[in-house]
Motif scaffolding. Structure first.
Motif, PDB file in Angstrom:
ATOM      1  N   PRO A  21      -4.847  -3.967  -4.329  1.00  0.00           N
ATOM      2  CA  PRO A  21      -3.374  -3.579  -4.346  1.00  0.00           C
ATOM      3  C   PRO A  21      -2.970  -4.123  -3.018  1.00  0.00           C
ATOM      4  O   PRO A  21      -3.082  -3.759  -2.161  1.00  0.00           O
ATOM      5  N   LEU A  22      -1.606  -5.028  -3.359  1.00  0.00           N
ATOM      6  CA  LEU A  22      -1.117  -5.401  -2.158  1.00  0.00           C
ATOM      7  C   LEU A  22       0.530  -4.960  -2.125  1.00  0.00           C
ATOM      8  O   LEU A  22       1.257  -4.709  -3.149  1.00  0.00           O
ATOM      9  N   THR A  23       1.141  -5.227  -0.756  1.00  0.00           N
ATOM     10  CA  THR A  23       2.438  -4.806  -0.856  1.00  0.00           C
ATOM     11  C   THR A  23       3.327  -6.029  -1.230  1.00  0.00           C
ATOM     12  O   THR A  23       2.717  -7.118  -1.294  1.00  0.00           O
ATOM     13  N   ALA A  24       4.486  -6.088  -1.166  1.00  0.00           N
ATOM     14  CA  ALA A  24       5.239  -7.510  -1.180  1.00  0.00           C
ATOM     15  C   ALA A  24       5.081  -8.315  -0.198  1.00  0.00           C
ATOM     16  O   ALA A  24       5.305  -9.585  -0.510  1.00  0.00           O
ATOM     17  N   SER A  25       4.804  -7.975   0.880  1.00  0.00           N
ATOM     18  CA  SER A  25       4.572  -8.673   2.026  1.00  0.00           C
ATOM     19  C   SER A  25       3.086  -9.320   2.096  1.00  0.00           C
ATOM     20  O   SER A  25       2.525 -10.090   3.206  1.00  0.00           O
ATOM     21  N   GLY A  26       2.221  -8.606   1.350  1.00  0.00           N
ATOM     22  CA  GLY A  26       0.607  -9.259   1.060  1.00  0.00           C
ATOM     23  C   GLY A  26      -0.233  -8.343   1.869  1.00  0.00           C
ATOM     24  O   GLY A  26      -1.445  -8.931   2.275  1.00  0.00           O
ATOM     25  N   GLN A  29      -2.599  -2.055   0.190  1.00  0.00           N
ATOM     26  CA  GLN A  29      -2.175  -0.849   0.203  1.00  0.00           C
ATOM     27  C   GLN A  29      -3.543   0.172   0.528  1.00  0.00           C
ATOM     28  O   GLN A  29      -4.234   0.482  -0.646  1.00  0.00           O
ATOM     29  N   LYS A  30      -3.740   0.527   1.569  1.00  0.00           N
ATOM     30  CA  LYS A  30      -4.944   1.187   1.961  1.00  0.00           C
ATOM     31  C   LYS A  30      -5.049   2.644   1.197  1.00  0.00           C
ATOM     32  O   LYS A  30      -6.157   2.957   0.695  1.00  0.00           O
ATOM     33  N   PHE A  31      -3.717   3.300   0.918  1.00  0.00           N
ATOM     34  CA  PHE A  31      -3.721   4.670   0.288  1.00  0.00           C
ATOM     35  C   PHE A  31      -4.181   4.495  -1.181  1.00  0.00           C
ATOM     36  O   PHE A  31      -4.637   5.155  -1.752  1.00  0.00           O
ATOM     37  N   ARG A  32      -3.635   3.355  -1.805  1.00  0.00           N
ATOM     38  CA  ARG A  32      -4.019   3.032  -3.088  1.00  0.00           C
ATOM     39  C   ARG A  32      -5.512   2.833  -3.429  1.00  0.00           C
ATOM     40  O   ARG A  32      -6.125   3.093  -4.561  1.00  0.00           O
ATOM     41  N   VAL A  33      -6.199   1.940  -2.465  1.00  0.00           N
ATOM     42  CA  VAL A  33      -7.637   1.906  -2.424  1.00  0.00           C
ATOM     43  C   VAL A  33      -8.160   3.181  -2.259  1.00  0.00           C
ATOM     44  O   VAL A  33      -9.198   3.326  -3.186  1.00  0.00           O
ATOM     45  N   LEU A  36      -8.152   4.973  -5.573  1.00  0.00           N
ATOM     46  CA  LEU A  36      -9.049   4.270  -6.685  1.00  0.00           C
ATOM     47  C   LEU A  36     -10.493   4.495  -6.496  1.00  0.00           C
ATOM     48  O   LEU A  36     -11.347   4.895  -7.585  1.00  0.00           O
ATOM     49  N   ILE A  37     -10.768   4.835  -5.249  1.00  0.00           N
ATOM     50  CA  ILE A  37     -12.078   5.310  -4.997  1.00  0.00           C
ATOM     51  C   ILE A  37     -12.383   6.446  -5.629  1.00  0.00           C
ATOM     52  O   ILE A  37     -13.417   6.900  -6.289  1.00  0.00           O
ATOM     53  N   GLU A  38     -11.507   7.371  -5.205  1.00  0.00           N
ATOM     54  CA  GLU A  38     -11.401   8.572  -5.863  1.00  0.00           C
ATOM     55  C   GLU A  38     -11.669   8.930  -7.133  1.00  0.00           C
ATOM     56  O   GLU A  38     -12.028   9.839  -7.708  1.00  0.00           O
ATOM     57  N   GLN A  39     -10.755   8.156  -7.958  1.00  0.00           N
ATOM     58  CA  GLN A  39     -10.615   8.004  -9.163  1.00  0.00           C
ATOM     59  C   GLN A  39     -12.112   7.458 -10.008  1.00  0.00           C
ATOM     60  O   GLN A  39     -12.479   7.596 -11.141  1.00  0.00           O
ATOM     61  N   GLY A  40     -12.899   6.825  -9.365  1.00  0.00           N
ATOM     62  CA  GLY A  40     -14.001   6.229  -9.600  1.00  0.00           C
ATOM     63  C   GLY A  40     -13.739   4.752 -10.368  1.00  0.00           C
ATOM     64  O   GLY A  40     -14.506   4.273 -10.918  1.00  0.00           O
ATOM     65  N   ALA A  41     -12.546   4.471  -9.898  1.00  0.00           N
ATOM     66  CA  ALA A  41     -12.408   2.859 -10.722  1.00  0.00           C
ATOM     67  C   ALA A  41     -12.940   1.748  -9.767  1.00  0.00           C
ATOM     68  O   ALA A  41     -13.092   0.631 -10.430  1.00  0.00           O
ATOM     69  N   LEU A  42     -13.277   2.082  -8.661  1.00  0.00           N
ATOM     70  CA  LEU A  42     -13.980   0.865  -7.853  1.00  0.00           C
ATOM     71  C   LEU A  42     -15.622   1.263  -7.802  1.00  0.00           C
ATOM     72  O   LEU A  42     -15.795   2.350  -7.233  1.00  0.00           O
ATOM     73  N   PRO A  43     -16.623   0.474  -8.439  1.00  0.00           N
ATOM     74  CA  PRO A  43     -18.031   0.740  -8.180  1.00  0.00           C
ATOM     75  C   PRO A  43     -18.676   0.736  -6.798  1.00  0.00           C
ATOM     76  O   PRO A  43     -17.950  -0.399  -6.202  1.00  0.00           O
ATOM     77  N   ARG A  44     -19.331   1.666  -6.370  1.00  0.00           N
ATOM     78  CA  ARG A  44     -19.742   1.583  -4.987  1.00  0.00           C
ATOM     79  C   ARG A  44     -21.039   0.706  -5.052  1.00  0.00           C
ATOM     80  O   ARG A  44     -21.855   0.544  -5.950  1.00  0.00           O
TER      81      ARG A  44
END
Length: 52
Positions: A21-26, A29-33, A36-44
């Protein structure tokens, strides 16, 4: 002799993502990453898998 070596503060964990996930300036978005990790959306990735 090894007394002066620094001990790592934490062990790095690796996650797989096709896009980030990126901001408008590229910037990533670390908080969003973290969400996603907490939700399990990114596989370890296991350390053994990284070495292949």
């Amino acid at each position: 002799m090894n007394r002066h070596l620094k001990i790592p503060d934490r062990v790095a964990q690796w996650y797989l993502s096709s896009d980030l996930p990126l901001t408008a300036s590229g910037k990533v978005q670390k908080f969003r990453v973290r969400e996603l990790i907490e939700q399990g959306a990114l596989p370890r990735i296991d350390a053994h898998d990284r070495l292949r």
